[in-house]
Design a protein around this motif. Structure first.
Motif, PDB file in Angstrom:
ATOM      1  N   VAL A 111       0.832  -1.204   0.000  1.00 24.28           N
ATOM      2  CA  VAL A 111       0.000   0.000   0.000  1.00 24.28           C
ATOM      3  C   VAL A 111       0.867   1.255   0.000  1.00 24.28           C
ATOM      4  CG1 VAL A 111      -1.950  -1.116   1.118  1.00 24.28           C
ATOM      5  CG2 VAL A 111      -0.217   0.000   2.536  1.00 24.28           C
ATOM      6  N   HIS A 112       2.164   1.093  -0.290  1.00 23.53           N
ATOM      7  CA  HIS A 112       3.053   2.245  -0.387  1.00 23.53           C
ATOM      8  C   HIS A 112       2.852   2.951  -1.727  1.00 23.53           C
ATOM      9  CE1 HIS A 112       4.942   1.182   3.315  1.00 23.53           C
ATOM     10  NE2 HIS A 112       5.448   0.058   2.863  1.00 23.53           N
ATOM     11  N   GLU A 113       3.379   4.174  -1.815  1.00 22.41           N
ATOM     12  CA  GLU A 113       3.194   4.976  -3.016  1.00 22.41           C
ATOM     13  C   GLU A 113       3.802   4.311  -4.250  1.00 22.41           C
ATOM     14  OE1 GLU A 113       1.569   8.547  -3.076  1.00 22.41           O
ATOM     15  OE2 GLU A 113       0.742   6.953  -1.821  1.00 22.41           O
ATOM     16  N   GLY A 114       4.877   3.540  -4.060  1.00 23.23           N
ATOM     17  CA  GLY A 114       5.500   2.867  -5.190  1.00 23.23           C
ATOM     18  C   GLY A 114       4.611   1.825  -5.835  1.00 23.23           C
ATOM     19  N   SER A 115       3.549   1.439  -5.148  1.00 24.02           N
ATOM     20  CA  SER A 115       2.595   0.479  -5.697  1.00 24.02           C
ATOM     21  C   SER A 115       1.312   1.152  -6.162  1.00 24.02           C
ATOM     22  CB  SER A 115       2.253  -0.583  -4.647  1.00 24.02           C
ATOM     23  OG  SER A 115       1.196  -1.410  -5.083  1.00 24.02           O
ATOM     24  N   VAL A 116       0.760   2.018  -5.320  1.00 25.25           N
ATOM     25  CA  VAL A 116      -0.590   2.534  -5.584  1.00 25.25           C
ATOM     26  C   VAL A 116      -0.596   3.829  -6.386  1.00 25.25           C
ATOM     27  CG1 VAL A 116      -1.472   1.439  -3.503  1.00 25.25           C
ATOM     28  CG2 VAL A 116      -0.670   3.798  -3.379  1.00 25.25           C
ATOM     29  N   ARG A 117       0.507   4.542  -6.399  1.00 28.74           N
ATOM     30  CA  ARG A 117       0.556   5.805  -7.143  1.00 28.74           C
ATOM     31  C   ARG A 117       0.829   5.485  -8.612  1.00 28.74           C
ATOM     32  NH1 ARG A 117       1.779  11.227  -5.382  1.00 28.74           N
ATOM     33  NH2 ARG A 117       2.460  12.519  -7.120  1.00 28.74           N
ATOM     34  N   THR A 118      -0.163   5.696  -9.443  1.00 26.61           N
ATOM     35  CA  THR A 118      -0.092   5.297 -10.846  1.00 26.61           C
ATOM     36  C   THR A 118      -0.350   6.500 -11.746  1.00 26.61           C
ATOM     37  OG1 THR A 118      -1.009   3.147 -10.219  1.00 26.61           O
ATOM     38  CG2 THR A 118      -0.986   3.686 -12.561  1.00 26.61           C
ATOM     39  N   PRO A 119       0.512   6.746 -12.718  1.00 24.58           N
ATOM     40  CA  PRO A 119       0.254   7.867 -13.628  1.00 24.58           C
ATOM     41  C   PRO A 119      -0.968   7.598 -14.499  1.00 24.58           C
ATOM     42  CG  PRO A 119       2.127   6.586 -14.390  1.00 24.58           C
ATOM     43  CD  PRO A 119       1.767   6.051 -13.041  1.00 24.58           C
ATOM     44  N   MET A 120      -1.706   8.641 -14.774  1.00 24.25           N
ATOM     45  CA  MET A 120      -2.888   8.527 -15.629  1.00 24.25           C
ATOM     46  C   MET A 120      -2.789   9.568 -16.735  1.00 24.25           C
ATOM     47  SD  MET A 120      -6.885   9.104 -14.605  1.00 24.25           S
ATOM     48  CE  MET A 120      -8.153   9.286 -15.852  1.00 24.25           C
ATOM     49  N   MET A 121      -2.963   9.132 -17.957  1.00 21.19           N
ATOM     50  CA  MET A 121      -2.945  10.039 -19.106  1.00 21.19           C
ATOM     51  C   MET A 121      -4.308   9.995 -19.785  1.00 21.19           C
ATOM     52  SD  MET A 121       0.864   9.319 -20.647  1.00 21.19           S
ATOM     53  CE  MET A 121       0.714   7.536 -20.475  1.00 21.19           C
ATOM     54  N   LEU A 122      -4.816  11.149 -20.129  1.00 21.16           N
ATOM     55  CA  LEU A 122      -6.155  11.236 -20.701  1.00 21.16           C
ATOM     56  C   LEU A 122      -6.138  12.168 -21.907  1.00 21.16           C
ATOM     57  CD1 LEU A 122      -9.190  10.534 -20.367  1.00 21.16           C
ATOM     58  CD2 LEU A 122      -9.396  12.585 -18.947  1.00 21.16           C
ATOM     59  N   ARG A 123      -6.676  11.687 -23.007  1.00 22.16           N
ATOM     60  CA  ARG A 123      -6.801  12.510 -24.214  1.00 22.16           C
ATOM     61  C   ARG A 123      -8.262  12.539 -24.636  1.00 22.16           C
ATOM     62  NH1 ARG A 123      -6.745  11.957 -29.913  1.00 22.16           N
ATOM     63  NH2 ARG A 123      -5.736  13.728 -30.961  1.00 22.16           N
ATOM     64  N   TRP A 124      -8.816  13.737 -24.675  1.00 22.16           N
ATOM     65  CA  TRP A 124     -10.218  13.903 -25.057  1.00 22.16           C
ATOM     66  C   TRP A 124     -10.333  15.264 -25.745  1.00 22.16           C
ATOM     67  CZ3 TRP A 124     -14.908  13.616 -21.160  1.00 22.16           C
ATOM     68  CH2 TRP A 124     -16.096  13.510 -21.891  1.00 22.16           C
ATOM     69  N   PRO A 125     -10.046  15.311 -27.029  1.00 22.23           N
ATOM     70  CA  PRO A 125     -10.031  16.596 -27.744  1.00 22.23           C
ATOM     71  C   PRO A 125     -11.342  17.365 -27.572  1.00 22.23           C
ATOM     72  CG  PRO A 125      -9.125  14.859 -29.126  1.00 22.23           C
ATOM     73  CD  PRO A 125      -9.696  14.188 -27.913  1.00 22.23           C
ATOM     74  N   GLY A 126     -11.194  18.633 -27.251  1.00 19.50           N
ATOM     75  CA  GLY A 126     -12.359  19.486 -27.069  1.00 19.50           C
ATOM     76  C   GLY A 126     -12.964  19.426 -25.686  1.00 19.50           C
ATOM     77  N   LYS A 127     -12.514  18.480 -24.869  1.00 16.05           N
ATOM     78  CA  LYS A 127     -13.060  18.323 -23.520  1.00 16.05           C
ATOM     79  C   LYS A 127     -12.000  18.485 -22.436  1.00 16.05           C
ATOM     80  CE  LYS A 127     -17.369  17.263 -24.602  1.00 16.05           C
ATOM     81  NZ  LYS A 127     -18.540  18.072 -24.155  1.00 16.05           N
ATOM     82  N   VAL A 128     -10.830  17.893 -22.677  1.00 10.88           N
ATOM     83  CA  VAL A 128      -9.754  17.938 -21.690  1.00 10.88           C
ATOM     84  C   VAL A 128      -8.643  18.845 -22.213  1.00 10.88           C
ATOM     85  CG1 VAL A 128      -7.989  16.596 -20.481  1.00 10.88           C
ATOM     86  CG2 VAL A 128     -10.282  15.650 -20.791  1.00 10.88           C
ATOM     87  N   GLU A 129      -8.226  19.781 -21.388  1.00 11.13           N
ATOM     88  CA  GLU A 129      -7.202  20.741 -21.787  1.00 11.13           C
ATOM     89  C   GLU A 129      -5.864  20.042 -22.032  1.00 11.13           C
ATOM     90  OE1 GLU A 129      -4.793  24.580 -19.896  1.00 11.13           O
ATOM     91  OE2 GLU A 129      -6.456  23.635 -18.802  1.00 11.13           O
ATOM     92  N   PRO A 130      -5.267  20.199 -23.202  1.00 15.16           N
ATOM     93  CA  PRO A 130      -3.964  19.565 -23.482  1.00 15.16           C
ATOM     94  C   PRO A 130      -2.874  20.120 -22.565  1.00 15.16           C
ATOM     95  CG  PRO A 130      -5.031  20.316 -25.508  1.00 15.16           C
ATOM     96  CD  PRO A 130      -5.807  20.906 -24.372  1.00 15.16           C
TER      97      PRO A 130
END
Length: 230
Positions: free
Chosen positions: A22-41
């Motif tokens: 349950v340490h950050e090295g396990s649970v901290r996960t990068p998330m990338m999101l692409r949604w043109p017109g909805k999510v700011e690049p």
């Protein structure tokens, strides 16, 4: 551990721990999101979003309501993802091993009630003589335990998070993936007397009953529990 010490699990970068803890090295996960017109690049944030937020968020995206026959741990993050809301809809996340509450991430802090064995093949969880707390923003390796520096007040937001979760377990039970029948759920909280937990849950139930009566009576019975005092 780093990749040299545990080559079979990869490198966790600046964070403590490895996959399965349950340490950050396990649970901290990068998330990338692409949604043109909805999510700011190019937008970057360190706010907390949990995997169980996906379902209510996806439901909101397609304009559907979730079934009301159960309780959901996730929250709708659509306003946050689109920039309509400046912050995540959650500021905390609870971590369990079976029914035991192991840790809580709250804002930039991580509070531990139990500790994993340093051996990833061991699987044991050690009791702590006192809770441990870390500021994972300035101390990602979690080397400086600040619990003794006046940070045990973090137990208050921990209770604020876990008690509603326990109440939902009593009210709705657990529904395992793919199952229709509910099973009973329990939570063990290290360092807290059961009498204190039970008393806090009773108070939470009273508040829920008052709220329900207020709603069902159209405001004729009781007081609005959400109203702030003058």
């Amino acid at each position: 551990p780093d990749r040299a010490e545990l080559p079979h699990i990869g490198d966790t970068g600046p964070y403590r721990g490895y996959l399965g803890t349950v340490h950050e090295g396990s649970v901290r996960t990068p998330m990338m999101l692409r949604w043109p017109g909805k999510v700011e690049p190019g937008r970057v944030t360190n706010d907390i979003v949990a995997i169980h937020d996906f379902m209510p968020t996806f439901a909101a995206i397609v304009g559907e309501e979730l079934p009301d026959d159960r309780s959901y741990d996730g929250v709708n993050q659509l306003p946050f993802l689109t920039g309509e809301a400046p912050e995540s809809a959650r500021d905390a996340l609870l971590f369990f091993h079976d029914s035991t509450l192991m840790a809580m991430k709250w804002k930039q802090f991580k509070l531990y009630l139990k500790r994993e064995s340093p051996d990833p093949e061991d699987g044991r969880y050690a009791d702590l003589w006192a809770p441990e707390a870390f500021n994972v923003v300035i101390d990602p390796k979690e080397t400086n335990n600040i619990a003794g520096d006046g940070y045990l007040w973090l137990l208050s937001p921990l209770l604020s998070e876990v008690l509603p979760f326990m109440y939902s377990l009593e009210e709705h039970g657990l529904i395992q993936p793919g199952a229709d029948e509910r099973t009973e759920g329990t939570v063990t909280i290290p360092f807290f007397k059961q009498s204190l937990v039970d008393a806090s849950l009773d108070e939470l139930k009273k508040q829920a009953i008052k709220k329900k009566l207020f709603e069902l009576s159209g405001g004729l019975i009781g007081e609005d529990p959400s109203a702030k005092p003058d």
